[in-house]
Enzyme design. Structure first.
Site, PDB file in Angstrom:
ATOM      1  N   HIS A   1      -5.032   9.716   0.221  1.00 40.17           N
ATOM      2  CA  HIS A   1      -5.129   8.918   1.430  1.00 40.17           C
ATOM      3  C   HIS A   1      -5.942   9.509   2.566  1.00 40.17           C
ATOM      4  CE1 HIS A   1      -3.704   5.881   4.349  1.00 40.17           C
ATOM      5  NE2 HIS A   1      -3.386   5.184   3.279  1.00 40.17           N
ATOM      6  N   HIS A  27      -5.773   3.424  -4.403  1.00 41.59           N
ATOM      7  CA  HIS A  27      -5.721   3.622  -2.948  1.00 41.59           C
ATOM      8  C   HIS A  27      -6.046   5.092  -2.633  1.00 41.59           C
ATOM      9  CE1 HIS A  27      -4.907   2.172   0.984  1.00 41.59           C
ATOM     10  NE2 HIS A  27      -3.803   2.871   1.200  1.00 41.59           N
ATOM     11  N   ASP A  40       0.817  -1.213   0.000  1.00 45.28           N
ATOM     12  CA  ASP A  40       0.000   0.000   0.000  1.00 45.28           C
ATOM     13  C   ASP A  40       0.851   1.264   0.000  1.00 45.28           C
ATOM     14  OD1 ASP A  40      -2.046  -1.726   0.177  1.00 45.28           O
ATOM     15  OD2 ASP A  40      -2.942  -0.878   1.992  1.00 45.28           O
ATOM     16  N   HIS A 100       3.492  -2.622   3.240  1.00 45.98           N
ATOM     17  CA  HIS A 100       3.604  -1.248   2.744  1.00 45.98           C
ATOM     18  C   HIS A 100       4.953  -1.047   2.091  1.00 45.98           C
ATOM     19  CE1 HIS A 100       0.510  -1.034   5.876  1.00 45.98           C
ATOM     20  NE2 HIS A 100      -0.010  -0.041   5.173  1.00 45.98           N
TER      21      HIS A 100
END
Lengths: 761, 422
Positions: free
Chosen positions: A176, A172, A121, A273
């Site tokens: 964010h 994504h 991510d 991540h």
């Protein structure tokens, strides 16, 4: 940043009207009077401001874009706490990590046994993502990267590499945020901007999505579920995970591997991540995780491969593709612009501070040298000298000027050169019937011509020049000519002081003058490259003037021009701090603008005119290789970069770090203030005027930039033509006249004083 | 939605002072030197009516404009609650400064006489508000036993007559369904801190003026220093006294500044001084505001020291550039009548605007029950603009209904709509 070397007022309007009408000048309205100026101004202003304005807008737009992709604007860092989950369907809570809510009823999918979908991510990250990709390549593994739009836009080459190496890309969001706080418009926007960046970077769209701050299916709650439903309706699969490596907490490689590994050979989506901080543990964990699980019979595939579904990617074509590419390129430019700006800022910072340091040091040395008790230029100089007062329509001031000369302690002859005044200036002087005062009348021809005419009439070998609106102290002339006791000295600059310093604009110029004379001029004196003898108070050795051909009309700044010529001829040019002359500074922005435009453009012209000095030999070469670059750097180049400080001040104030930005700005201000205070002390001025220094830094300096920019534009566009010898066209007008062009004739005039103070571009 | 936003305690309200040289209510109007009547011109001279204006000292239209702007800004701010509005235009500071100017001008006469006339002009409009407001509160169940201290209740009630401290009001009353929200007593009494602060300034003015003449700068800065002391919480008295001292210190510098302007203290300085130092004060105010956590709902009203510094800096600049218009510049001529009206009814507008906002918002919110509107144009129902229009319509009604009190206080013939047209 730089203080234009003040020269006193007189020269400000000197060359204006007709005679400077270079070929590119509009023929008509050159000598507007105030009334007309205003009107014309309104029409002209946009042109004058257009270029600087466009530059500024472009710069700010780039900075905004950068702030945008760096999450400095529109960022929302709130994260919602867990809520109850009464509205989340049971099937979803107990279901698999892939939620398909595209149709009315949400279903979930699980990863089949012995299959792993590694997910990364928040990337791509310029440092860690390549390392992750390398590891995956090493072990022949594939995975899914859930990229954010802002990172993808900044590092498109990494997204391209992911796709090329067979990985899958998921959305994504753009920057964010916790979507449960956002409106549906914002969610749509986050998705579309994310797709835009993806299209620009890799030419694809994707249909899988992972919400920020998500974890497992069973953690869905009443706040995040509606978002999931909404995103499903938009046609996306929502992908959460089975095992969370929690690598962002940096718990150590073993802990990451342990948390990531699924139990009993089950299939799993593993959350990791590749961005958002130091990911060395993640990379190291892959080194353990991949071989270990491989040994257990696992395969590492893309999500859709694991589910035996068609790829999530669709190629983007046509307009959408170009839009994406344009966006990504604009981001790339903005990143580069910022880089360039930072370098520029660093350069200007060093330059400014170095200059201040040098000024403080050299002016200290200079002051110490000339203030030593036993210091002298040689035998005291007591022989009489000539004082030239060129005047054009100086009715209000000329009387005070001449009277101040009449009480000079040094023996002088006074020559008032009346340059075709129409207000009776010459008669006024004659009516005073002062002994030792001569009036020379000429047809209006401009200040250089008036000075040359005065030199011809002067009886003595030392010539003092001043403006018609300047007042000398009784000791001024004596102090000014003492340096000529040294036979190498060809010219001396006096110390011009602003008389009308009580208005705001006057106070600013007062600060500028005190700094310009007490720091800049002392520094130039020590370095031997004084660029200008101020028109308000200066003295020349007649022999030196004659050798360089007297005053020239080649530039708008004949004082700078002649000073440079003297340097090239090998003469010394020095500063006499006690030769004070009181002058009246422009009181309106309009007048100030025109004065400074003349100075800065004239300085450029003079530098250009004397450019050959760089390659010459002897004193000329010395000046060309030391003085000219120095003067160019500080008077022409540095002020051009200086606005960067303000651009960054704005940027920093808006996007942060606000505190540091303000602190840095105040830091520069303090340095300024220290220098100014030192200059005031050297000149024994009262410090109280320094109170207007902070405001000067916010308003006045910027005005000077625009003026300088205008000079640059003139120089780079039509200005070349002006280098020619200017022809006298006679196309001038009486100050009272209209702007129509008049045929030449006796009495046609224009000159210094009251005529237009604003040269046209 | 549109409930009027109230600044939190200690908040600044907009000042209402309408000092018109000719008609000003809160502030004393001053007539020509020869005028005997402390309260301004002869009866009948409407505010701004040309004839008296010519006789009296020339009316400074710049001040009129500032006062009208301040009043408009106050109403807008109390409606929307935008935190940036008080920064864009510090109404309160401006109003107190203008009042200070007029007070200093009046004080050429004996102090007691000036104070008496000033107070007499200030209070009747307040009494009218109190008569209606307190009656309403009592009708809705407010009484001596409301807070369990009947003695205090009666005692505090006297603040409705002489507002040396904030007049009390009822909590938890019913309101009028669909017309007046429940918080109406609070909204009604909220703006009265300005009247109280004004009264304090009037009472202290003779002393302040004497100090100003002896020690101009220390007197100007003393209220700011007091504001710092209040922020440090070095001492504390009763709540009522504390809030009075806080407001006194917050706007005292502006009041004294107005006096200093009238006395020519500022003009004696070299012209560059004021524009150079004013931004320093204002900047310090902004810095302190951000240091204290300025945000929506916690704006200058909640940060008295920041309010004091920012207002002082802005008012300093506004007074420095004061152009003293004896006539409207061409572009403003069209606004002559509304500005004149606002100036001559400033107290009425100020006293009643908050109730008007509440009523307007309550009324407008009823439209939500119209399905056709709430489903199709919810944005319109959420908009503040229609509420502002309704508010000003209601304020106009209040001017018609209650404005006469200002004329009566000034011993003038009551006028219905004093917009300068006779």
């Amino acid at each position: 940043m730089t203080h234009p070397a003040p020269r006193g007022r007189h020269d400000r309007s000197q060359r204006t009207a007709g005679k400077h009408t270079g070929p590119q000048q509009p023929a008509g309205p050159r000598t507007a009077r105030k009334k007309n100026v205003r009107k014309r101004n309104r029409r002209k202003l946009p042109m004058r401001y257009l270029l600087p304005f466009m530059l500024l807008v472009a710069l700010l737009a780039m900075l905004m874009l950068r702030g945008y992709v760096h999450s400095e604007i529109l960022a929302d860092h709130r994260v919602r706490d867990a809520d109850s989950n009464t509205q989340v369907p049971k099937d979803v809570r107990s279901g698999g990590p892939v939620i398909d809510a595209r149709s009315g009823d949400a279903t979930t999918l699980r990863i089949p046994d012995r299959r792993i979908v590694l997910t990364f991510d928040d990337g791509p990250d310029p440092v860690w993502t390549p390392k992750v990709l390398d590891k995956l390549k090493e072990y022949g593994a594939h995975g899914v990267f859930f990229v954010t739009g802002n990172m993808a836009a900044r590092h498109p080459e990494l997204v391209e590499r992911m796709v090329a190496e067979g990985h899958e890309i998921g959305l994504h969001t753009f920057n964010h945020p916790d979507l449960s706080y956002q409106s549906t418009e914002r969610i749509d926007w986050e998705l579309s901007q994310n797709q835009l960046a993806l299209a620009g970077a890799a030419g694809i769209r994707t249909s899988i999505f992972r919400p920020p701050y998500s974890s497992f299916s069973y953690a869905m709650d009443n706040k995040s579920w509606p978002v999931t439903e909404y995103i499903g309706r938009r046609g996306y699969l929502t992908v959460v995970n089975d095992t969370d490596s929690e690598d962002w907490k940096r718990p150590g490689v073993r802990a990451i591997v342990e948390r990531a590994t699924p139990k009993d050979g089950k299939g799993a989506i593993i959350l990791m991540h590749d961005s958002g901080g130091d990911r060395s543990q993640t990379v190291a964990a892959l080194d353990t995780l991949l071989p270990d699980l491989k040994e257990q019979g696992y395969t590492f595939t893309r999500l859709t491969t694991a589910l035996d579904a068609p790829s999530a990617h669709t190629p983007v074509t046509g307009f959408a593709l170009w839009k994406g590419k344009a966006f990504v390129s604009a981001v790339a430019v903005s990143e580069r612009v910022t880089g360039v700006l930072v370098v520029g800022l660093a350069a200007i910072g060093v330059l400014v501070l170095a200059r201040f340091g040098l000024m403080l040091l050299l002016s200290f040395l200079h002051a110490r040298k000339v203030r030593r008790k036993d210091f002298s230029w040689g035998e005291p100089l007591t022989r009489p000298v000539s004082v030239l007062v060129p005047a054009y329509n100086e009715r209000e001031c000329i009387e005070a000027t001449v009277r101040s000369l009449a009480v000079s302690e040094h023996p002088i002859e006074i020559i008032v050169i009346d340059d075709g005044s129409t207000d009776g200036t010459a008669d006024l002087v004659e009516a005073m019937r002062l002994p030792g005062v001569r009036v020379v009348r000429q047809q209006n021809a401009g200040k250089p011509a008036a000075l040359n005419n005065g030199i011809r009439h002067a009886r003595y070998d030392i010539v003092v020049m001043m403006d018609g609106d300047t007042v000398f102290e009784p000791s001024t002339v004596g102090e000014l000519v003492q340096p000529f006791a040294d036979p190498r000295v060809g010219a001396v600059a006096g110390n011009a002081k602003v008389g009308n310093r009580d208005s705001l604009i006057g106070a600013w110029q007062h600060i500028e003058y005190v700094m310009g004379f007490n720091l800049d001029r002392r520094m130039y004196d020590v370095l031997g490259c004084m660029p200008t003898i101020p028109g308000a108070v200066g003295a020349f050795r007649r022999e030196a003037l004659e050798r360089v051909g007297g005053m020239s009309e080649d530039t708008l700044a004949e004082d700078t021009d002649v000073t440079m010529a003297l340097h090239r001829d090998g003469w010394r040019v020095v500063y006499a701090e006690n030769a004070r002359a009181w002058t009246e500074a422009p009181e309106s922005v309009q007048q100030l603008w025109s004065q400074r435009y003349r100075w800065s453009y004239g300085t450029m012209q003079a530098i250009w005119k004397h450019r050959r000095a760089v390659i010459e030999r002897g004193p000329s070469g010395r000046f060309g290789r030391v003085g000219l670059p120095f003067v160019s750097l500080f008077m022409v180049v540095a002020p051009l970069l200086a606005p960067l400080i303000d651009v960054f001040l704005l940027y920093g104030l808006v996007f942060g770090p606000t505190g540091k930005t303000v602190a840095a700005w105040f830091g520069v201000l303090v340095v300024q203030a220290v220098c100014a205070a030192y200059a005031f002390r050297l000149d024994k001025e009262r410090m109280v005027h320094l109170i207007s220094l902070p405001l000067q830094q916010i308003l006045y300096r910027q005005l000077m930039y625009v003026v300088l920019l205008q000079s640059w534009i003139t120089a780079l566009t039509g200005g070349r033509l002006r280098w020619q010898k200017l022809r006298r066209t006679g196309a001038v007008e009486a100050p009272g006249g209209t702007s129509a062009q008049r045929p030449q004739g006796p009495g046609a005039d224009a000159g210094f004083g009251a005529v237009d103070r604003r040269p046209y571009v | 939605m549109t409930a009027p936003t109230f600044p939190t305690a200690g908040s600044p309200f907009p000042p209402a002072g309408p000092p018109l040289p000719t008609t000003g209510p809160l502030l004393p109007p001053e007539t020509g030197n020869g005028a005997q009547n402390a309260d301004g011109n002869a009866a009948g001279s409407g505010a701004g009516s040309p004839a008296p204006a010519r006789r009296g000292p020339v009316r400074d239209r710049y001040f009129d404009l500032l006062r009208a702007l301040a009043l408009f800004r106050v109403v807008l701010y109390h409606l929307t609650g935008w935190a940036w509005l008080p920064i864009v235009f510090p109404s309160m500071g401006v109003m107190f400064a203008l009042a200070g100017t007029l007070m200093a001008r009046s004080l050429k006469r004996p102090a007691a006489q000036v104070i008496r006339s000033r107070v007499r002009r200030l209070l009747p409009p307040l009494w009218l508000l109190g008569a209606i407001g307190v009656t309403g509160m009592v009708a809705q169940g407010w009484g001596p036993d409301a807070e369990g201290h009947p003695g205090w209740w009666w005692q505090h009630l006297t603040y409705w007559i002489l507002p040396l401290s904030d007049p009390p009001y009822a909590y938890d009353v019913a309101g009028i369904e669909g017309i007046l929200g429940e918080s109406w007593p609070e909204d009604l009494a909220g703006p009265l801190w300005y009247i109280r602060a004004y009264l304090w300034f009037v009472l202290f003015s003779p002393l302040l003026l004497r100090c100003l003449r002896k020690l101009p700068w220390p007197t100007l800065l003393a209220p700011l220093a007091l504001s710092v002391v209040m922020r440090l919480e070095l001492f504390s008295t009763t709540e009522r006294l504390d809030s009075a001292i806080t407001d006194f210190s917050t706007f005292g510098a502006c009041w004294v500044l107005g006096m200093a302007h009238q006395e020519g203290v500022l003009k004696r300085l070299p012209a560059y001084i004021v524009p150079s130092i004013a931004p320093l004060f204002a900047g310090a105010g902004l810095w302190w505001a951000s240091h204290e956590g300025f945000r929506s709902g916690f704006d200058l009203d909640s940060i008295p020291l920041a309010q004091a510094l920012w207002s002082f800096g802005c008012v300093l600049l506004l007074l420095h550039y004061s152009p003293s218009w004896t006539e409207w510049p061409r572009r403003l001529r069209a606004f002559d009548r509304p500005i004149t009206l606002l100036n001559s009814r400033a107290v009425t507008v100020y006293l009643w605007h908050n109730v008007c906002i509440l009523t307007a918002a309550t009324l407008y919110d009823r439209l939500w029950s119209v399905d056709a509107l709430s489903e199709n144009v919810p944005w319109l129902l959420e908009s503040w603009i229609p509420v502002l229009l309704v508010t000003w319509a209601l304020i106009a009604l209040c001017v018609l209904a209650f404005g006469w009190a200002e004329d009566v206080a000034a011993k003038r013939r009551p006028q219905l709509w004093p917009d300068g047209r006779s």
